[in-house]
Design an enzyme around this catalytic site. Structure first.
Site, short mmCIF file in Angstrom:
data_model
loop_
_atom_site.label_atom_id
_atom_site.label_comp_id
_atom_site.label_asym_id
_atom_site.label_seq_id
_atom_site.Cartn_x
_atom_site.Cartn_y
_atom_site.Cartn_z
N LYS A 156 -4.50 3.36 -6.78
CA LYS A 156 -3.56 4.44 -6.51
C LYS A 156 -3.26 5.25 -7.77
O LYS A 156 -3.03 6.47 -7.69
CB LYS A 156 -2.28 3.89 -5.89
CG LYS A 156 -2.49 3.28 -4.49
CD LYS A 156 -3.11 4.28 -3.52
CE LYS A 156 -3.21 3.72 -2.11
NZ LYS A 156 -3.82 4.68 -1.17
N THR A 177 4.68 -1.50 8.29
CA THR A 177 3.35 -1.43 8.89
C THR A 177 2.69 -2.79 8.66
O THR A 177 3.30 -3.70 8.09
CB THR A 177 2.50 -0.34 8.23
OG1 THR A 177 2.31 -0.68 6.85
CG2 THR A 177 3.20 1.02 8.32
N TYR A 217 -4.99 -2.80 -6.44
CA TYR A 217 -4.39 -1.77 -5.57
C TYR A 217 -3.64 -0.76 -6.43
O TYR A 217 -3.79 0.46 -6.24
CB TYR A 217 -3.45 -2.41 -4.56
CG TYR A 217 -2.80 -1.41 -3.64
CD1 TYR A 217 -3.49 -0.89 -2.55
CD2 TYR A 217 -1.50 -0.96 -3.86
CE1 TYR A 217 -2.91 0.04 -1.71
CE2 TYR A 217 -0.91 -0.02 -3.03
CZ TYR A 217 -1.62 0.47 -1.95
OH TYR A 217 -1.04 1.41 -1.13
N THR A 255 -10.32 9.73 12.36
CA THR A 255 -11.43 8.85 12.03
C THR A 255 -10.96 7.41 11.93
O THR A 255 -9.87 7.14 11.41
CB THR A 255 -12.13 9.26 10.72
OG1 THR A 255 -11.36 8.82 9.59
CG2 THR A 255 -12.35 10.77 10.66
N SER A 313 -0.94 8.21 -1.24
CA SER A 313 -0.95 7.33 -2.40
C SER A 313 0.08 6.22 -2.14
O SER A 313 0.11 5.63 -1.07
CB SER A 313 -0.64 8.13 -3.67
OG SER A 313 -0.65 7.31 -4.81
N ASN A 343 -5.76 9.02 4.53
CA ASN A 343 -4.88 7.88 4.76
C ASN A 343 -5.62 6.54 4.71
O ASN A 343 -4.99 5.50 4.55
CB ASN A 343 -4.19 8.04 6.11
CG ASN A 343 -3.36 6.83 6.50
OD1 ASN A 343 -2.36 6.51 5.85
ND2 ASN A 343 -3.79 6.13 7.55
#
Length: 272
Positions: free
Chosen positions: A152, A183, A148, A32, A134, A83
């Site tokens: 988490k 990333t 953030y 997705t 997580s 994710n």
């Protein structure tokens, strides 16, 4: 034996890397994304083995529709990897209401909706594995990432509770705790609150610490994820990277020392 894997946030980073790794070894993948164009290369290479679905995880109804579409298409959903998510940079005081809501809507509620949608299918199957992506920042905190961190931490509590609730149905829950990786999580994927000069020093110190940190290679996480998915008895938590566990261990040792120091006060508060 080939599995059917449902992965959210598969347009780039961990999601796309893992999706391709599953496809390469012969698994079926439901991927997705917000923009289907980001999956063109995988569709061209792997054809019917991948089912791309456009999805905004903050839309609860759409999450249920996507899960049901995947079940109808492949007949089963063996593994869910939640994710989808993003990072919000900014001091707590700097964060606007909308920024805070957007962070929690995606990172917490989005994960919750997809999880709720897949549970009836996995219960009916009598098996399943839900992997929540997580962060080490779900166990320990860093400055300038307050919302953030909070998102988490919420994922941690929700998922640990869920693990206790669904074990009897043959469903395993795992929390993946990456440290920093190269990333674009801190780049194009991130959002930034409007700065207040009062926090310039805090941010400068944070940036300096990040400059000295070791960031992992996201491609190197693939064997760990494949092993986690294939495990008959997967752990509740799996650290990714060489920084995460030492960081958590150091912080928890400090916490334990402080709790011990204040234990007399804590016990006295219980009363007679």
């Amino acid at each position: 034996m080939a599995k059917t894997i449902f992965i959210t946030g598969a347009s780039r980073g961990f999601g796309k890397i893992w999706a391709e790794a599953f496809l390469k070894r012969g698994d079926k993948v439901v991927a997705t994304v917000r923009n289907l164009d980001s999956l063109t290369d995988l569709v061209q290479t792997y054809g019917e083995a991948i089912l791309p679905i456009q999805l905004d995880v903050t839309n609860r109804e759409a999450c249920f529709t996507a899960i049901n579409q995947a079940k109808e298409h492949f007949g089963t959903i063996d593994v869910l990897i939640n994710n989808a998510g993003f990072g919000l940079f900014g001091a707590v005081e700097e964060t606007s209401e909308q920024e805070a809501r957007d962070q929690i809507e995606t990172n917490v509620f989005g994960l919750l909706w997809v999880t709720q949608a897949v549970l009836p299918i996995m219960r009916a199957q009598g098996h399943g594995h839900i992997i929540q992506v997580s962060s080490i920042l779900g166990l320990v905190a860093l400055p300038v990432l307050g919302l953030y961190n909070a998102s988490k931490f919420a994922v941690e509590g929700l998922s640990e509770t869920l693990a206790l609730e669904v074990k009897g149905f043959g469903i395993n829950i795992s929390l993946v705790e990456p440290n920093g990786f190269t990333t674009d999580w801190a780049g194009a994927s991130a959002t930034h609150a409007q700065s207040l000069p009062a926090y310039d020093g805090v941010k400068a110190a944070f940036q300096a610490s990040m400059a000295e940190s070791s960031f992992g290679n996201p491609e190197a996480t693939t064997p760990a994820i494949l092993k986690l998915v294939d495990s008959a008895n997967p752990p509740l938590r799996l650290f990714l990277g060489k920084v995460a566990f030492p960081f958590a261990k150091q912080v928890y040792e400090q916490r334990l020392a402080t709790w011990e120091e204040w234990q007399d006060v804590a016990v006295a508060a219980h009363g007679e």
